[in-house]
Design a protein around this motif. Structure first.
Motif, PDB file in Angstrom:
ATOM      1  N   CYS A  69      24.009  23.789  56.055  1.00 23.60           N
ATOM      2  CA  CYS A  69      22.177  24.836  55.889  1.00 23.60           C
ATOM      3  C   CYS A  69      21.501  24.542  57.382  1.00 23.60           C
ATOM      4  O   CYS A  69      22.107  24.176  58.251  1.00 23.60           O
ATOM      5  N   VAL A  70      20.290  25.829  57.732  1.00 24.36           N
ATOM      6  CA  VAL A  70      19.261  25.449  58.532  1.00 24.36           C
ATOM      7  C   VAL A  70      17.689  24.809  57.559  1.00 24.36           C
ATOM      8  O   VAL A  70      16.995  25.350  56.790  1.00 24.36           O
ATOM      9  N   ILE A  71      17.218  23.592  58.437  1.00 19.29           N
ATOM     10  CA  ILE A  71      15.517  24.154  59.047  1.00 19.29           C
ATOM     11  C   ILE A  71      14.864  24.075  60.002  1.00 19.29           C
ATOM     12  O   ILE A  71      15.353  24.186  60.670  1.00 19.29           O
ATOM     13  N   ALA A  72      14.149  25.040  59.158  1.00 19.05           N
ATOM     14  CA  ALA A  72      13.442  25.727  59.868  1.00 19.05           C
ATOM     15  C   ALA A  72      11.942  25.300  59.598  1.00 19.05           C
ATOM     16  O   ALA A  72      11.346  24.599  58.532  1.00 19.05           O
ATOM     17  N   ILE A  73      11.522  25.399  60.871  1.00 18.53           N
ATOM     18  CA  ILE A  73       9.331  24.740  60.308  1.00 18.53           C
ATOM     19  C   ILE A  73       8.563  25.422  60.062  1.00 18.53           C
ATOM     20  O   ILE A  73       8.562  26.605  61.838  1.00 18.53           O
ATOM     21  N   PRO A  74       8.013  26.384  59.834  1.00 20.78           N
ATOM     22  CA  PRO A  74       6.564  27.302  59.410  1.00 20.78           C
ATOM     23  C   PRO A  74       5.965  26.517  60.350  1.00 20.78           C
ATOM     24  O   PRO A  74       5.649  25.701  60.359  1.00 20.78           O
ATOM     25  N   THR A  75       4.753  27.352  59.984  1.00 21.25           N
ATOM     26  CA  THR A  75       3.228  27.293  60.118  1.00 21.25           C
ATOM     27  C   THR A  75       2.924  27.568  59.059  1.00 21.25           C
ATOM     28  O   THR A  75       3.184  28.528  59.094  1.00 21.25           O
ATOM     29  N   ALA A  76       1.108  27.672  59.968  1.00 25.22           N
ATOM     30  CA  ALA A  76       0.230  27.880  58.882  1.00 25.22           C
ATOM     31  C   ALA A  76      -0.360  29.330  58.622  1.00 25.22           C
ATOM     32  O   ALA A  76      -0.558  29.728  57.607  1.00 25.22           O
ATOM     33  N   GLU A  77       0.199  30.255  59.536  1.00 26.61           N
ATOM     34  CA  GLU A  77      -0.067  31.279  59.752  1.00 26.61           C
ATOM     35  C   GLU A  77       1.397  31.998  58.387  1.00 26.61           C
ATOM     36  O   GLU A  77       0.672  33.239  57.757  1.00 26.61           O
ATOM     37  N   ILE A  78       2.292  30.994  57.605  1.00 29.98           N
ATOM     38  CA  ILE A  78       3.021  31.584  57.085  1.00 29.98           C
ATOM     39  C   ILE A  78       2.522  30.644  55.374  1.00 29.98           C
ATOM     40  O   ILE A  78       3.862  30.869  54.655  1.00 29.98           O
TER      41      ILE A  78
END
Lengths: 178, 178
Positions: A69-78
């Protein structure tokens, strides 16, 4: 995506503060993504992550079968997209398409990176001892990427029922902690 | 301490955002406390928590032997104490005394509550399957307390080497998420 390789030894510093993450998987060329808050670091290096993926989630069987898998860190913009991803199932829709997220090829695993996320960690499942009892997977991060253009990522932290705390100011205290 | 009972079903909303916590233990009347960032929710109700307590930590043997602890959530006001607790060992000093933290009796476990923390969760160790390999304990929260006077707790979130992110503003998005 503008990205550079990120040292595995520093991965803990991005996950320890408890951001909501997106977890991607792929099977037979079909990409999927889910929203996840239940994860913890388990070792510094190689970085190990423990996480709960419910057996109700479409990603569960794929993660169990492909062990990647991939763990991706989003931010408030999305943040709105993160909620939409969490409120829908890959059984019904292609979430990358529906929510305008961009899948990009990873280097070691078949699961995709997410262009809109400032950090992406390619992971392999290394221990499934607690999967049957707790839906708990142990992952090893085998490759890490960061978008160097994002200087102050406003991570989001779920408090339940769609309420998120947005990362605030940073403080630095004299410490011997790693 | 001003405190009221807190519903077990709501514990996840306080731990999910990833705050640094303090973990207390007690053995033969001696209280100990450590700082911890590596934990995750594993189940909503009864609330299960997975956490890493290093076998280098003084708390490790005590937790393993007594199978009880308290997880307490501190806020930015006592960030300096949290770092001091993390930088010292109960082998050498009485940390409650040294750092002026107030231990108060819990209701179900022998480990103490911490007066200066706005939330305190009494926990029992329920699974040690991954203790030898990863120092990973599974805890069940059996009683939860909250200080109703604290309205906007500024939790702190460790990013490594004494840098903390302080909880920022809250946002609410329409969501079906629990």
């Amino acid at each position: 995506m503008r990205r550079k390789s990120f040292p595995l030894s520093k991965v803990y510093g991005l996950l320890e503060p408890g951001p909501v993450v997106l977890l991607t998987t792929a099977r037979q060329g079909e990409n999927n993504v889910m929203t996840m808050s239940w994860l913890t670091m388990m070792e510094f290096e190689p970085p190990l992550i423990g996480c709960v993926v419910s057996n109700q989630d479409y990603s569960f069987d794929i993660l169990k079968a492909t062990r990647e898998c991939v763990i991706a860190i989003p931010t408030a913009e999305i943040a709105a997209k993160v909620v939409q991803v969490g409120n829908t199932s890959g059984r019904d829709i292609d979430k990358f398409k529906s929510f305008d997220l961009t899948a990009e090829p990873a280097s070691v695993v078949k699961a995709p990176l997410i262009k809109e996320c400032y950090a992406n960690f390619e992971c392999k499942v290394i221990d499934t001892t607690m999967v049957n009892k707790y839906n708990f997977f142990v992952l090893e991060v085998v490759k890490a990427w960061i978008n160097p253009a994002v200087k102050e990522p406003k991570t989001i932290h779920h408090m339940g029922k769609g309420v998120f705390m947005v990362a605030g100011e940073k403080i630095k205290l004299p410490s011997k902690m790693k």
